[in-house]
Design an enzyme around this catalytic site. Structure first.
Site, mmCIF file in Angstrom:
data_model
loop_
_atom_site.group_PDB
_atom_site.id
_atom_site.type_symbol
_atom_site.label_atom_id
_atom_site.label_comp_id
_atom_site.label_asym_id
_atom_site.label_seq_id
_atom_site.Cartn_x
_atom_site.Cartn_y
_atom_site.Cartn_z
ATOM 1 N N TYR A 6 -1.889 -0.901 10.281
ATOM 2 C CA TYR A 6 -1.949 -1.177 8.853
ATOM 3 C C TYR A 6 -0.667 -0.721 8.165
ATOM 4 O O TYR A 6 -0.071 -1.469 7.370
ATOM 5 C CB TYR A 6 -3.158 -0.465 8.251
ATOM 6 C CG TYR A 6 -3.330 -0.660 6.766
ATOM 7 C CD1 TYR A 6 -3.779 -1.879 6.262
ATOM 8 C CD2 TYR A 6 -3.070 0.374 5.876
ATOM 9 C CE1 TYR A 6 -3.956 -2.056 4.897
ATOM 10 C CE2 TYR A 6 -3.251 0.205 4.511
ATOM 11 C CZ TYR A 6 -3.681 -1.008 4.027
ATOM 12 O OH TYR A 6 -3.849 -1.190 2.678
ATOM 13 N N SER A 40 0.846 -1.194 0.000
ATOM 14 C CA SER A 40 0.000 0.000 0.000
ATOM 15 C C SER A 40 0.876 1.237 0.000
ATOM 16 O O SER A 40 2.043 1.192 0.416
ATOM 17 C CB SER A 40 -0.890 0.009 1.250
ATOM 18 O OG SER A 40 -1.518 1.265 1.432
#
Length: 248
Positions: free
Chosen positions: A158, A145
Site C-alpha cells: 500500500y 495517503s
C-alpha cells in the site's frame, strides 16, 4: 443535460472519501460520473447525489482492469461531452509483511491503486485540455495517503503505491500544468471509511471524509495561477506524519 455544465469523474465514488468528494462536486454544480464495483452501492449513491440537483452517471467496473478504465471514461464522455475534473480515488489497502503478501494481492495494489490512475489520466487528457483552455483550469486530484509520505512496516504494498501516486502527480504537473490542467496529490492520514475498519481504531481518532472533500473544494476555488502540487491532512499527534497503527 446541459452541455455547458461542468462534469467530473470520481472513482471509488459510492462510499467513503469518494462519495464525500462527489457530494462536494455536486454542491458546486458538477454533473458526475461515479465509478465503483458494487452496483447496489452505486445505485444508492447516484440516487443520493441526484438529490443535490445534478445529473449522475453510475458506472460499475473493476478499475484494476484496463478495459474497465477505458470504458468508464468513454461512458462519461458520451454522456457529458466534457471532463473538467478527474478524481482518482479508487484503491485498497491490505496489511501484510513483504515476506508473506501473496503475489495476486501485490498485483491488485499495483493495478487498482496506481495503474488505474495512470490510465484514467491518460484517457482524460484530451477532454481535460479542452476544459482547461475554456476556463483556465481543469483539475486532476490523485488521492494518495500519509503512508505515501511516511511508509510503515506491515503495509509495504500500500505504501509504495501511494508514494508512487505522489510521484505520478508531480510528473503530471510538469507535463500538464501549462495546458490548463492542474494536478494535486492529497495525502490524508487515517480516514473514517468502510475500508478502514480493519485498523480497529476509534473513529474519533480518524479524519472524517468531509475533510478530504473540503480540500478538493479549496482546489476548485483557487485561481488558474495557483498550482497546489500536494496537500497533507493529518490528525493530532507528536509530529505531522503521525499515524498510530495497531501493530506498531
Amino acid at each position: 443535460m446541459n452541455g455547458n455544465q461542468r462534469a467530473a469523474i470520481v472513482t471509488g465514488g459510492s462510499a467513503g472519501i469518494g462519495l464525500a468528494i462527489a457530494e462536494a462536486l455536486a454542491d458546486e454544480g458538477y454533473n458526475l460520473t461515479i465509478v465503483a464495483r458494487d452496483q447496489s452501492k452505486l445505485t444508492e449513491a447516484a440516487t443520493h447525489l441526484r438529490g443535490r440537483g445534478v445529473e449522475v452517471l453510475p458506472v460499475s467496473g473493476n478499475l484494476a482492469h484496463s478495459a474497465d478504465c477505458e470504458a468508464a471514461v468513454a461512458s462519461h464522455v458520451q454522456q457529458y461531452g466534457r471532463t473538467d475534473v478527474l478524481i482518482n480515488n479508487a484503491g485498497l489497502g491490505l496489511s501484510g509483511n513483504i515476506a508473506d503478501l501473496a503475489t495476486p494481492k501485490l498485483d491488485l495494489h499495483l493495478n487498482l491503486n496506481l495503474r488505474s490512475a495512470y490510465l484514467l489520466m491518460q484517457s482524460c487528457i484530451p477532454t481535460l485540455q479542452v476544459a482547461g483552455a475554456e476556463h483556465g483550469k481543469a483539475l486532476i486530484v490523485n488521492v494518495s495517503s500519509i503512508f505515501g509520505k511516511l511508509p510503515r512496516a506491515g503495509v509495504a504494498a500500500y505504501s509504495m503505491t501511494k508514494a508512487a501516486m505522489i510521484a505520478l502527480s508531480q510528473s503530471a504537473h510538469g507535463e500538464l500544468s501549462r495546458l490548463g490542467i492542474q494536478v494535486t496529490a492529497i495525502c490524508p492520514g487515517l480516514v473514517e471509511t468502510p475500508g478502514s475498519s480493519w485498523m480497529e481504531k476509534d473513529p474519533s481518532a480518524m479524519l472524517p471524509p468531509s475533510d478530504v472533500a473540503e480540500a478538493v473544494r479549496f482546489l476548485l476555488r483557487t485561481s488558474p495561477r495557483c498550482a497546489v502540487p500536494e496537500i497533507t491532512l493529518t490528525t493530532p499527534g507528536p509530529d505531522v506524519h503521525y499515524v498510530d497503527l495497531p501493530w506498531t
